[in-house]
Design an enzyme around this catalytic site. Structure first.
Site, PDB file in Angstrom:
ATOM      1  N   LYS A 197       5.708  14.801   5.990  1.00  0.00           N
ATOM      2  CA  LYS A 197       4.350  15.146   5.549  1.00  0.00           C
ATOM      3  C   LYS A 197       3.421  15.280   6.751  1.00  0.00           C
ATOM      4  O   LYS A 197       2.614  16.208   6.832  1.00  0.00           O
ATOM      5  CB  LYS A 197       3.829  14.065   4.588  1.00  0.00           C
ATOM      6  N   GLN A 228       2.145   5.868   0.283  1.00  0.00           N
ATOM      7  CA  GLN A 228       3.548   6.142  -0.017  1.00  0.00           C
ATOM      8  C   GLN A 228       4.142   5.047  -0.920  1.00  0.00           C
ATOM      9  O   GLN A 228       4.012   3.859  -0.634  1.00  0.00           O
ATOM     10  CB  GLN A 228       4.333   6.231   1.304  1.00  0.00           C
ATOM     11  N   ASP A 270      -2.323  13.184  -4.239  1.00  0.00           N
ATOM     12  CA  ASP A 270      -1.069  12.985  -4.987  1.00  0.00           C
ATOM     13  C   ASP A 270      -1.282  13.259  -6.482  1.00  0.00           C
ATOM     14  O   ASP A 270      -0.320  13.459  -7.219  1.00  0.00           O
ATOM     15  CB  ASP A 270      -0.626  11.519  -4.843  1.00  0.00           C
TER      16      ASP A 270
END
Ligand code: NDP
Length: 320
Positions: free
Chosen positions: A78, A122, A145
């Protein structure tokens, strides 16, 4: 004859070649997620240049707690992709014994930082930290997200100013790009997780491009799974069960999207393992019209959509 990769001809608007997918008898054409993600990242890099000219550099901050090796790989990918698109990609690494209060304090700090447009914590988190509490603390405007309840709600009611979760958004983008007719199509989703199955269903059932489908969600309690999957014009599988969908469970000519990523033992490889999806690719490609491979299908699209959400978050700070 086996699958042909058609994305080489792809543009943002599906070409007639993509709309006219290979006949089912010739085997499925491939949906090439790697190539499509590259196109999207190129488009985003252009948008980022425009934002630079207006004094804004989109910034994505990823927070990694602990040393889970798989998470470390995802986070690295990412960060790299953000930088390649001209964005600021930063990873904050915290020790595995970080307390929930410490993580929440960091999230609040990032919420207040004007140079940070997207925040991603994460998962999975160590057991002393409740993931739902953390997600709830992320500013919904920076929740790239798409897991904050505000964004989940916006997705469900069809408000376009929220963020859709990256994997389902990537799948929908693939369907649109390849000219798959979704309107009125029977779309069967296997899996009801919060990150894939449920938001996927919410996207497909909305009105508009890449949606307007008749949606069925299947899960581990579904009676006679194959009776549902065999009806699907579009079959999206996110169950985390290696090669569970076999050719006899798929309608001839169906479009099959395999979200699954499962590492299985394979003595013939150097590492002794191999990545496979939830779909028995070799069998199903004989009956499907379009199919995603694993790897190289949905995976690369997830990161592309994360970058897209971050660029969108940055653009919104300009009121655009
Ligand atoms: P979860 O484990 O959270 O959810 C799996 C879902 O599949 C559950 O709803 C479960 O049902 C259902 N399921 C499991 N077994 C069966 C079965 N035999 N029949 C019908 N339904 C079943 O997984 P995720 O949604 O997080 O991920 C799914 C897969 O997608 C994984 O392989 C994961 O690695 C991959 N993935 C890939 C991404 C990418 O970028 N390509 C991103 C995210 C995930 P129930 O709810 O009843 O338990």
């Amino acid at each position: 004859m086996h699958a042909d990769t058609v994305v080489g001809r792809a543009t943002s608007t599906p070409s007639s070649a993509e709309k006219a997918v290979a006949p089912a008898s010739a085997g499925a054409s491939l949906i090439d997620g790697t190539a499509l993600a590259k196109i999207i990242r190129g488009e985003l890099a252009e948008e980022v240049r425009e934002l630079h000219a207006r004094g804004v550099t989109p910034g994505l901050t990823v927070v990694l707690v602990g040393e889970d090796p798989a998470s470390a790989v995802y986070v690295g990918a990412k960060e790299k992709a953000s930088r390649e698109a001209g964005m600021t990609g930063e990873t904050i690494r915290l020790p595995a014994d970080t307390s929930q209060a410490q993580l929440l304090a960091l999230v609040e700090q990032l919420n207040a930082d004007g140079s940070v447009h997207g925040i991603l914590v994460q998962m999975p988190l160590p057991k002393q930290i409740d993931p739902d509490t953390v997600i709830l603390h992320i500013d919904p405007k920076k929740d790239v997200d798409g897991f904050h309840p505000v964004n989940v709600g916006k997705l469900l009611i069809g408000q376009a100013d929220g963020f859709a979760p990256c994997t389902p958004a990537g799948v929908q983008r693939m369907l649109v790009h390849y000219g798959v007719e979704t309107r009125g199509a029977d779309c069967v989703i296997v899996g009801r997780s919060t990150i894939v199955g449920k938001p996927m269903a919410a996207l497909m059932v909305q009105g508009g491009a890449g949606a307007d489908a008749t949606v069925t969600i299947c899960h581990s309690r579904t009676r006679d799974l194959a009776a549902h999957t065999r009806r699907a014009d579009i079959l999206i599988v996110a169950a985390g069960r290696p090669r569970m969908i076999t050719a006899d469970m798929v309608k001839r000519g169906a479009v099959v999207i395999d979200v699954g990523m499962n590492r299985i033992a394979d003595a013939s490889t150097k590492s002794g393992t191999r990545l496979v999806g939830d779909v028995d690719f070799e069998g199903v490609r004989q009956v499907a019209s379009l199919i995603t491979p694993v790897p190289g299908g949905v995976g690369p699209m997830t990161i592309a959509m994360l970058l897209r959400n971050t660029v969108r978050a940055a653009r919104r700070t300009l009121g655009a």
